[in-house]
Design an enzyme around this catalytic site. Structure first.
Site, PDB file in Angstrom:
ATOM      1  CG  ASN A  95      -1.864  11.439   0.853  1.00 26.48           C
ATOM      2  OD1 ASN A  95      -1.023  11.501   1.726  1.00 26.48           O
ATOM      3  ND2 ASN A  95      -3.101  11.861   1.021  1.00 26.48           N
ATOM      4  CD  GLU A 138      -4.400  15.893  -1.109  1.00 26.87           C
ATOM      5  OE1 GLU A 138      -4.538  17.107  -0.860  1.00 26.87           O
ATOM      6  OE2 GLU A 138      -5.081  15.005  -0.554  1.00 26.87           O
ATOM      7  CD  GLU A 175      -2.848   3.263  -0.072  1.00 25.92           C
ATOM      8  OE1 GLU A 175      -2.580   4.426  -0.455  1.00 25.92           O
ATOM      9  OE2 GLU A 175      -3.966   2.944   0.374  1.00 25.92           O
ATOM     10  CB  CYS A 198      -4.341   1.631  -3.600  1.00 28.86           C
ATOM     11  SG  CYS A 198      -3.758   3.326  -3.814  1.00 28.86           S
TER      12      CYS A 198
HETATM   13  N1  THU Z   1      -5.590   8.395  -0.402  1.00 27.81           N
HETATM   14  C1  THU Z   1      -4.484   7.603  -0.344  1.00 27.81           C
HETATM   15  O1  THU Z   1      -3.344   8.086  -0.301  1.00 27.81           O
HETATM   16  N2  THU Z   1      -4.675   6.263  -0.317  1.00 27.81           N
HETATM   17  C2  THU Z   1      -5.893   5.647  -0.359  1.00 27.81           C
HETATM   18  O2  THU Z   1      -5.962   4.438  -0.473  1.00 27.81           O
HETATM   19  C3  THU Z   1      -7.110   6.453  -0.220  1.00 27.81           C
HETATM   20  C4  THU Z   1      -6.955   7.903  -0.470  1.00 27.81           C
HETATM   21  C5  THU Z   1      -5.400   9.860  -0.431  1.00 27.81           C
HETATM   22  C6  THU Z   1      -5.750  10.515  -1.739  1.00 27.81           C
HETATM   23  C7  THU Z   1      -6.033  11.937  -1.285  1.00 27.81           C
HETATM   24  O3  THU Z   1      -4.806  12.639  -1.233  1.00 27.81           O
HETATM   25  C8  THU Z   1      -6.555  11.785   0.129  1.00 27.81           C
HETATM   26  O4  THU Z   1      -6.195  10.478   0.541  1.00 27.81           O
HETATM   27  C9  THU Z   1      -8.068  11.956   0.245  1.00 27.81           C
HETATM   28  O5  THU Z   1      -8.727  11.154  -0.664  1.00 27.81           O
END
Ligand code: THU
Length: 137
Positions: A47, A49, A60, A92
Site C-alpha cells: 500500500n 499512502e 493488491e 480490490c
Molecule cells: N489497504 C490495502 O492495502 N488493502 C486492502 O485491501 C485494505 C486496505 C490499505 C489502505 C491503507 O493504506 C491502509 O490499508 C488502511 O486502510
C-alpha cells in the site's frame, strides 16, 4: 493447476516481506500482496499512502496493476498479508474480479501464518464483470 502448500507459504512470505516497503505514514497499517500469474510470474505490491488520503493505493491493486502493465492478465493466486490477517477491501475485490473470478485468495498475518483461503468468487458474489458492460439496449 494445483498449488502446493509450500507455494502458498512462499507467496505469503513474499507478501509479508514486501510489507517492509509499504508507505504507510498515516495508517501505520502495512499491507503486502504477492500475485502469481498463470505463466508463473510473481508480482508483489504494497500500500502506498498519500497526504491527500483518498489518493492512497492498496497493495493488491499495486500488484495487479504492475502485472497488467507488464502484459499479464491471467492470474492464479494472490496472497494478502496484514498484521492481523485482514481482508481485501471492496475496491480490490472488484479489480480482482475483472481478471480472475476463480483466483485463489490467501489472507496471511504478520507472523506469516495462513489465516484464510478463499476465492474472488466467494469474496465478491455477483460481481460486475466485463460481460455485463453491454452498451446497446
Ligand atoms: N489497504 C490495502 O492495502 N488493502 C486492502 O485491501 C485494505 C486496505 C490499505 C489502505 C491503507 O493504506 C491502509 O490499508 C488502511 O486502510
Amino acid at each position: 493447476m494445483t498449488i502446493t502448500n509450500e507455494e502458498k507459504q512462499s507467496l505469503i512470505d513474499l507478501a509479508n516481506e514486501a510489507r517492509r516497503r509499504a508507505y504507510v505514514p498515516y495508517s501505520n497499517y502495512p499491507v503486502g500482496a504477492a500475485l502469481r500469474t498463470k505463466t508463473g510470474r510473481i508480482f508483489t505490491g504494497v500500500n502506498v499512502e498519500n497526504a491527500a488520503y483518498p489518493q492512497t493505493m492498496c497493495a493488491e491493486r499495486v500488484a495487479i496493476f504492475k502485472a497488467v502493465s507488464e502484459g499479464e492478465t491471467e492470474f492464479e493466486i494472490i496472497a494478502v498479508v496484514t498484521n492481523n490477517g485482514g481482508s481485501p477491501c471492496g475496491g480490490c475485490r472488484q479489480v480482482m474480479a475483472e481478471f480472475a473470478l476463480d483466483m485463489v485468495v490467501l489472507f496471511g498475518n504478520g507472523k506469516g501464518e495462513l489465516v484464510k483461503e478463499t476465492s474472488v468468487n466467494e469474496l465478491l458474489p455477483g460481481a460486475f464483470v466485463p460481460k455485463h458492460l453491454v452498451t446497446e439496449i
